[in-house]
Design a protein around this motif. Structure first.
Motif, short mmCIF file in Angstrom:
data_model
loop_
_atom_site.label_atom_id
_atom_site.label_comp_id
_atom_site.label_asym_id
_atom_site.label_seq_id
_atom_site.Cartn_x
_atom_site.Cartn_y
_atom_site.Cartn_z
N GLY A 165 0.82 -1.21 0.00
CA GLY A 165 0.00 0.00 0.00
C GLY A 165 0.85 1.25 0.00
O GLY A 165 2.08 1.20 0.06
N ARG A 166 0.17 2.37 -0.09
CA ARG A 166 0.83 3.68 -0.13
C ARG A 166 0.19 4.59 0.91
O ARG A 166 -1.02 4.77 0.93
CB ARG A 166 0.67 4.28 -1.53
CG ARG A 166 1.31 5.65 -1.73
CD ARG A 166 1.02 6.15 -3.14
NE ARG A 166 1.44 7.53 -3.35
CZ ARG A 166 0.85 8.38 -4.18
NH1 ARG A 166 -0.21 7.98 -4.89
NH2 ARG A 166 1.28 9.61 -4.31
N LYS A 167 1.02 5.14 1.77
CA LYS A 167 0.57 6.04 2.82
C LYS A 167 1.23 7.41 2.64
O LYS A 167 2.30 7.51 2.05
CB LYS A 167 0.94 5.48 4.20
CG LYS A 167 0.41 4.08 4.50
CD LYS A 167 -1.06 4.08 4.81
CE LYS A 167 -1.54 2.71 5.30
NZ LYS A 167 -2.98 2.72 5.65
N TRP A 168 0.60 8.45 3.19
CA TRP A 168 1.26 9.75 3.18
C TRP A 168 0.88 10.56 4.41
O TRP A 168 -0.02 10.19 5.16
CB TRP A 168 1.06 10.49 1.88
CG TRP A 168 -0.31 11.13 1.65
CD1 TRP A 168 -1.49 10.83 2.26
CD2 TRP A 168 -0.58 12.18 0.73
NE1 TRP A 168 -2.49 11.61 1.78
CE2 TRP A 168 -1.98 12.46 0.84
CE3 TRP A 168 0.17 12.90 -0.18
CZ2 TRP A 168 -2.59 13.44 0.07
CZ3 TRP A 168 -0.45 13.87 -0.94
CH2 TRP A 168 -1.80 14.14 -0.82
N TYR A 169 1.64 11.64 4.61
CA TYR A 169 1.54 12.44 5.83
C TYR A 169 1.68 11.56 7.07
O TYR A 169 0.91 11.67 8.02
CB TYR A 169 0.26 13.29 5.85
CG TYR A 169 0.42 14.51 4.97
CD1 TYR A 169 1.11 15.63 5.44
CD2 TYR A 169 -0.03 14.51 3.66
CE1 TYR A 169 1.32 16.73 4.62
CE2 TYR A 169 0.16 15.61 2.83
CZ TYR A 169 0.84 16.73 3.32
OH TYR A 169 1.05 17.81 2.52
N ILE A 170 2.70 10.70 7.00
CA ILE A 170 2.99 9.81 8.11
C ILE A 170 3.99 10.54 9.02
O ILE A 170 5.18 10.60 8.74
CB ILE A 170 3.55 8.47 7.61
CG1 ILE A 170 2.58 7.86 6.57
CG2 ILE A 170 3.78 7.52 8.78
CD1 ILE A 170 1.14 7.77 7.05
N SER A 171 3.46 11.10 10.10
CA SER A 171 4.25 11.99 10.97
C SER A 171 5.39 11.25 11.64
O SER A 171 5.22 10.14 12.14
CB SER A 171 3.34 12.61 12.04
OG SER A 171 2.31 13.35 11.44
N GLY A 172 6.56 11.89 11.63
CA GLY A 172 7.74 11.35 12.28
C GLY A 172 8.57 10.43 11.44
O GLY A 172 9.69 10.06 11.82
N ALA A 173 8.08 10.05 10.26
CA ALA A 173 8.74 9.00 9.47
C ALA A 173 10.06 9.46 8.85
O ALA A 173 10.87 8.61 8.46
CB ALA A 173 7.81 8.49 8.39
N MET A 174 10.30 10.76 8.73
CA MET A 174 11.55 11.22 8.15
C MET A 174 12.70 11.18 9.15
O MET A 174 13.87 11.19 8.76
CB MET A 174 11.39 12.66 7.62
CG MET A 174 10.41 12.80 6.47
SD MET A 174 10.83 11.80 5.03
CE MET A 174 12.44 12.49 4.59
N ASN A 175 12.39 11.13 10.41
CA ASN A 175 13.41 11.11 11.45
C ASN A 175 14.17 9.79 11.41
O ASN A 175 13.55 8.72 11.46
CB ASN A 175 12.75 11.29 12.82
CG ASN A 175 13.75 11.53 13.94
OD1 ASN A 175 14.83 10.96 13.95
ND2 ASN A 175 13.39 12.37 14.89
N PRO A 176 15.51 9.82 11.30
CA PRO A 176 16.26 8.55 11.28
C PRO A 176 16.11 7.73 12.55
O PRO A 176 16.38 6.53 12.54
CB PRO A 176 17.72 9.01 11.07
CG PRO A 176 17.74 10.45 11.45
CD PRO A 176 16.39 10.99 11.16
N ASP A 177 15.64 8.35 13.64
CA ASP A 177 15.40 7.60 14.88
C ASP A 177 14.06 6.87 14.86
O ASP A 177 13.76 6.12 15.79
CB ASP A 177 15.44 8.55 16.08
CG ASP A 177 16.84 9.10 16.33
OD1 ASP A 177 17.82 8.39 16.02
OD2 ASP A 177 16.95 10.24 16.82
N CYS A 178 13.25 7.11 13.82
CA CYS A 178 11.98 6.40 13.69
C CYS A 178 12.26 4.97 13.26
O CYS A 178 12.66 4.73 12.11
CB CYS A 178 11.07 7.10 12.68
SG CYS A 178 9.52 6.23 12.37
N LYS A 179 12.06 4.03 14.14
CA LYS A 179 12.44 2.64 13.89
C LYS A 179 11.26 1.70 13.64
O LYS A 179 11.45 0.58 13.18
CB LYS A 179 13.26 2.09 15.08
CG LYS A 179 14.50 2.90 15.41
CD LYS A 179 15.48 2.94 14.25
CE LYS A 179 16.76 3.67 14.65
NZ LYS A 179 17.69 3.81 13.49
#
Length: 404
Positions: A165-179
């Motif tokens: 699937g495809r999601k967007w406006y997924i908050s926090g996902a750009m942070n490299p600490d998001c695991k």
């Protein structure tokens, strides 16, 4: 009715107000300077780690979690004035105290619905502030205001789930600490009950088939402090079946349980944003002269400030009532009030921020004041966690049901 804060709330308020004055507000400018020197704009600036260490030292940590096994054990009513204070600096204070969305909602989901292994692997490092997380629900291809529209497919294949699937406006996902992602999709897309078609699974960021494609901007802002908002592609991403949260078909109910506290937390912080705007309006009005008169002597400025104060007092009472109801009769019993604050608070705070921007002139839309970024955040909350019109529709139906 007793409007006084209890002893514990007052103690934490005093500590948090001092923490904001001594550490958070001075760190706002420092964070902007440090961001320019980062290898990636999505990395956490060093001053945030300093703030987190100090907040932990002072016991201002995980204040949002009502479960005392994992957090501060505060009620919604106790947490409300604290979240308001943190809302005065939404880019730093919630993260500094480990009370930032979407991690707060994700930790609540794992606390309530996760099994022991899931809690050990993901909840514990989130509680410690060692990692960040994201909640992948919104999709660009459908009207996500209706969560039953979700098209992301979660297919069982032996001992694994396959996510596409495809999601967007997924908050926090750009942070490299998001695991870790909590992903909502359909395990039974053809099921008779449209609210039992969805499930939630834990998907580690480094899972093959997961691509964080791009950062999504909000009114031109990339929201670095919260780790950005990303478009994320799941292309046959495989995870163990044990990564299912709760049961198959339980995703919609989990989402509702997650969004109730999330909505009131947003409203609590929005009141803090409005208070910051009023403070900035007053300081600006007292320091500027136009047409031979201080702005503080202009009648229209009096009206703006007075109206803002009245509005904030009204909103705060409604939010506190909602918090009290959630504590005493549960989220379901407070449904009307939760929807009411979700409609009223962002709309009113946007108006207050708009007046504050107007009073600051060119400075109001600049990076030299926090108002433009606060406005972008507040305006977004008229869409996030269910747009106003969805809540209005549901609220009106509940009122009309008494007469039809």
């Amino acid at each position: 009715m007793d409007f006084a804060f209890d002893a514990r709330t007052e103690e934490l308020r005093v500590k948090l107000l001092a923490f904001m004055d001594e550490y958070v507000y001075p760190a706002e400018a420092v964070a902007e300077e440090q961001r320019d020197g980062l290898a990636s704009p999505w990395e956490t600036v060093p001053v945030v780690e300093d703030l987190k260490a100090e907040a932990r030292r002072q016991g201002l940590w995980n204040l949002f979690l009502p479960d005392s096994r994992y957090g501060a054990g505060l009620t919604n009513l106790q947490y409300a004035p604290l979240a308001e204070i943190m809302g005065r600096s939404p880019q730093l204070a919630p993260t500094a105290t480990n009370c930032a969305a979407p991690d707060t909602g994700n930790m609540e989901v794992l606390t309530q619905f996760g099994d022991e292994q899931q809690r050990k692997q993901w909840l514990e490092p989130l509680l410690a502030g060692e990692i960040r997380s994201a909640f992948a629900m919104t999709e660009p291809e459908v009207a996500s205001s209706d969560a039953t529209n979700i098209t992301t497919h979660i297919r069982r294949d032996g001992d694994e789930y396959v996510i596409t699937g495809r999601k967007w406006y997924i908050s926090g996902a750009m942070n490299p600490d998001c695991k870790i992602f909590i992903v909502m999709g359909k395990t039974d897309p053809d099921g008779d009950d449209i609210r039992r078609q969805q499930s939630m699974v834990l998907v580690p960021r480094d899972t093959p088939g997961v691509t964080v494609k791009r950062a999504m901007r909000v009114f031109g802002y990339e929201d670095h402090s919260h780790g950005g908002h990303a478009e994320v592609i799941f292309d046959d991403a495989r995870v163990p079946a044990s990564n299912l949260i709760g049961e198959e078909g339980g995703g919609f109910a989990i989402a509702q349980a997650r969004l109730g506290p999330g909505r009131i937390h947003h409203c609590m912080r929005l009141i803090g944003m409005a208070e910051r705007a009023i403070e900035l309006m007053c300081r600006r009005a007292a320091s500027r002269t136009a047409f031979g008169k201080a702005l503080a002597q202009q009648g229209v400025v009096h009206n703006w400030i007075a109206d803002a104060r009245v509005t904030v007092e009204q909103l705060r009472l409604l939010v506190l009532k909602t918090a009290w109801l959630m504590d005493t009769v549960g989220n379901k019993g407070a449904h009307t009030e939760i929807q009411s604050i979700k409609i009223a608070t962002p709309r009113a705070v946007v108006d207050i921020l708009d007046r504050a921007i107007q009073l600051h002139g060119a400075g109001g839309v600049s990076q030299d004041f926090p108002l433009a970024e606060l406005y972008a955040g507040a305006r977004t909350l008229m869409i996030a966690d269910g747009p106003d019109e969805v809540h209005q529709r549901s609220l009106a139906r509940r009122e009309l049901k008494k007469y039809l």
